[in-house]
Design a protein around this motif. Structure first.
Motif, short mmCIF file in Angstrom:
data_model
loop_
_atom_site.label_atom_id
_atom_site.label_comp_id
_atom_site.label_asym_id
_atom_site.label_seq_id
_atom_site.Cartn_x
_atom_site.Cartn_y
_atom_site.Cartn_z
N UNK A 1 -1.58 -1.02 -22.13
CA UNK A 1 -1.24 -2.39 -22.52
C UNK A 1 0.05 -2.95 -21.91
N UNK A 2 1.19 -2.25 -21.96
CA UNK A 2 2.42 -2.85 -21.43
C UNK A 2 2.34 -3.22 -19.94
N UNK A 3 1.74 -2.35 -19.16
CA UNK A 3 1.62 -2.64 -17.72
C UNK A 3 0.75 -3.84 -17.45
N UNK A 4 -0.33 -3.96 -18.19
CA UNK A 4 -1.24 -5.09 -18.01
C UNK A 4 -0.56 -6.38 -18.48
N UNK A 5 0.16 -6.32 -19.60
CA UNK A 5 0.89 -7.49 -20.07
C UNK A 5 1.95 -7.93 -19.06
N UNK A 6 2.64 -6.96 -18.48
CA UNK A 6 3.66 -7.27 -17.49
C UNK A 6 3.05 -7.95 -16.26
N UNK A 7 1.96 -7.38 -15.77
CA UNK A 7 1.29 -7.96 -14.60
C UNK A 7 0.79 -9.37 -14.90
N UNK A 8 0.20 -9.55 -16.08
CA UNK A 8 -0.30 -10.87 -16.46
C UNK A 8 0.84 -11.89 -16.52
N UNK A 9 1.95 -11.50 -17.08
CA UNK A 9 3.09 -12.41 -17.18
C UNK A 9 3.59 -12.84 -15.81
N UNK B 1 0.82 -1.21 0.00
CA UNK B 1 0.00 0.00 0.00
C UNK B 1 0.85 1.26 0.00
N UNK B 2 2.02 1.21 0.60
CA UNK B 2 2.93 2.35 0.56
C UNK B 2 3.39 2.60 -0.88
N UNK B 3 3.70 1.53 -1.58
CA UNK B 3 4.16 1.64 -2.97
C UNK B 3 3.01 1.95 -3.93
N UNK B 4 1.79 1.67 -3.52
CA UNK B 4 0.63 1.87 -4.40
C UNK B 4 0.46 3.32 -4.82
N UNK B 5 0.73 4.25 -3.92
CA UNK B 5 0.57 5.66 -4.26
C UNK B 5 1.52 6.05 -5.40
N UNK B 6 2.74 5.56 -5.34
CA UNK B 6 3.71 5.84 -6.40
C UNK B 6 3.25 5.21 -7.71
N UNK B 7 2.80 3.95 -7.62
CA UNK B 7 2.33 3.26 -8.82
C UNK B 7 1.15 4.00 -9.45
N UNK B 8 0.24 4.46 -8.61
CA UNK B 8 -0.94 5.17 -9.12
C UNK B 8 -0.54 6.47 -9.81
N UNK B 9 0.40 7.19 -9.22
CA UNK B 9 0.85 8.45 -9.82
C UNK B 9 1.52 8.20 -11.17
N UNK B 10 2.38 7.19 -11.23
CA UNK B 10 3.04 6.86 -12.49
C UNK B 10 2.05 6.40 -13.54
N UNK B 11 1.11 5.56 -13.12
CA UNK B 11 0.12 5.04 -14.06
C UNK B 11 -0.78 6.15 -14.59
N UNK B 12 -1.14 7.07 -13.73
CA UNK B 12 -1.98 8.18 -14.15
C UNK B 12 -1.25 9.06 -15.16
N UNK B 13 0.03 9.27 -14.93
CA UNK B 13 0.82 10.13 -15.82
C UNK B 13 1.02 9.50 -17.19
N UNK B 14 1.26 8.19 -17.25
CA UNK B 14 1.62 7.61 -18.54
C UNK B 14 0.49 6.87 -19.25
N UNK B 15 -0.58 6.55 -18.59
CA UNK B 15 -1.67 5.81 -19.22
C UNK B 15 -2.71 6.76 -19.79
N UNK B 16 -2.30 7.45 -20.86
CA UNK B 16 -3.14 8.48 -21.45
C UNK B 16 -4.07 7.95 -22.55
N UNK B 17 -3.86 6.70 -23.00
CA UNK B 17 -4.77 6.09 -23.97
C UNK B 17 -4.75 4.58 -23.78
N UNK B 18 -5.59 3.89 -24.53
CA UNK B 18 -5.75 2.44 -24.35
C UNK B 18 -4.46 1.68 -24.59
N UNK B 19 -3.70 2.06 -25.60
CA UNK B 19 -2.46 1.34 -25.88
C UNK B 19 -1.40 1.58 -24.82
N UNK B 20 -1.43 2.73 -24.18
CA UNK B 20 -0.46 3.01 -23.12
C UNK B 20 -0.69 2.11 -21.90
#
Length: 126
Positions: A60-68, A39-58
């Motif tokens: 994709x890499x994070x979801x693929x990584x998590x799935x793997x 949960x401490x790391x979640x805030x950082x992850x959320x901020x990074x994800x919000x900044x870079x996930x500006x469209x559907x394709x953006x």
């Protein structure tokens, strides 16, 4: 967690050793520590994800990584489950492992669908 225990755990992790816990109090403390760290790391992850996930394709890499990572962990847990069954470990442990494996496979399938959706909505948008 005391410094000595952290040093021992760090050394064990470095050499691939796994510590076991025979006391539920120690297990609860470890689970609490894992949860707090996540949960401490979640805030950082959320901020990074919000900044870079500006469209559907953006997305994709994070979801693929998590799935793997999830799929690799689930397949590892399947091996643990097989070992538990082969060794005749208690049924309640086997049931919990089965539940975790089933849930992991479900998560991997949902994430695969999510990745497919990123491509599908990108195609429709263009």
């Amino acid at each position: 967690m005391p410094l000595t225990r952290r040093v021992i755990d760090a050394a064990a992790a470095r050499f691939g050793w796994r510590r076991t816990y025979g006391d539920t109090t120690e297990i609860d403390a470890l689970l609490t520590e894992q949860t707090e760290t996540a949960y401490t790391e979640a805030a950082t992850h959320a901020a990074l994800a919000t900044a870079k996930n500006h469209n559907a394709l953006a997305v994709q890499p994070g979801v693929l990584d998590a799935r793997g990572r999830i799929l690799a962990d689930v397949l590892y847990l399947e091996g643990v489950l097989t070992g538990a069954r082969n060794r005749g470990l208690p049924p309640e442990l086997i049931e919990r492992l089965e539940d975790a494996v089933d849930h992991g496979h479900e998560m991997a399938a949902l994430l695969a669908d999510t990745v497919r959706t990123t491509a599908a909505v990108h195609t429709v948008g263009h």
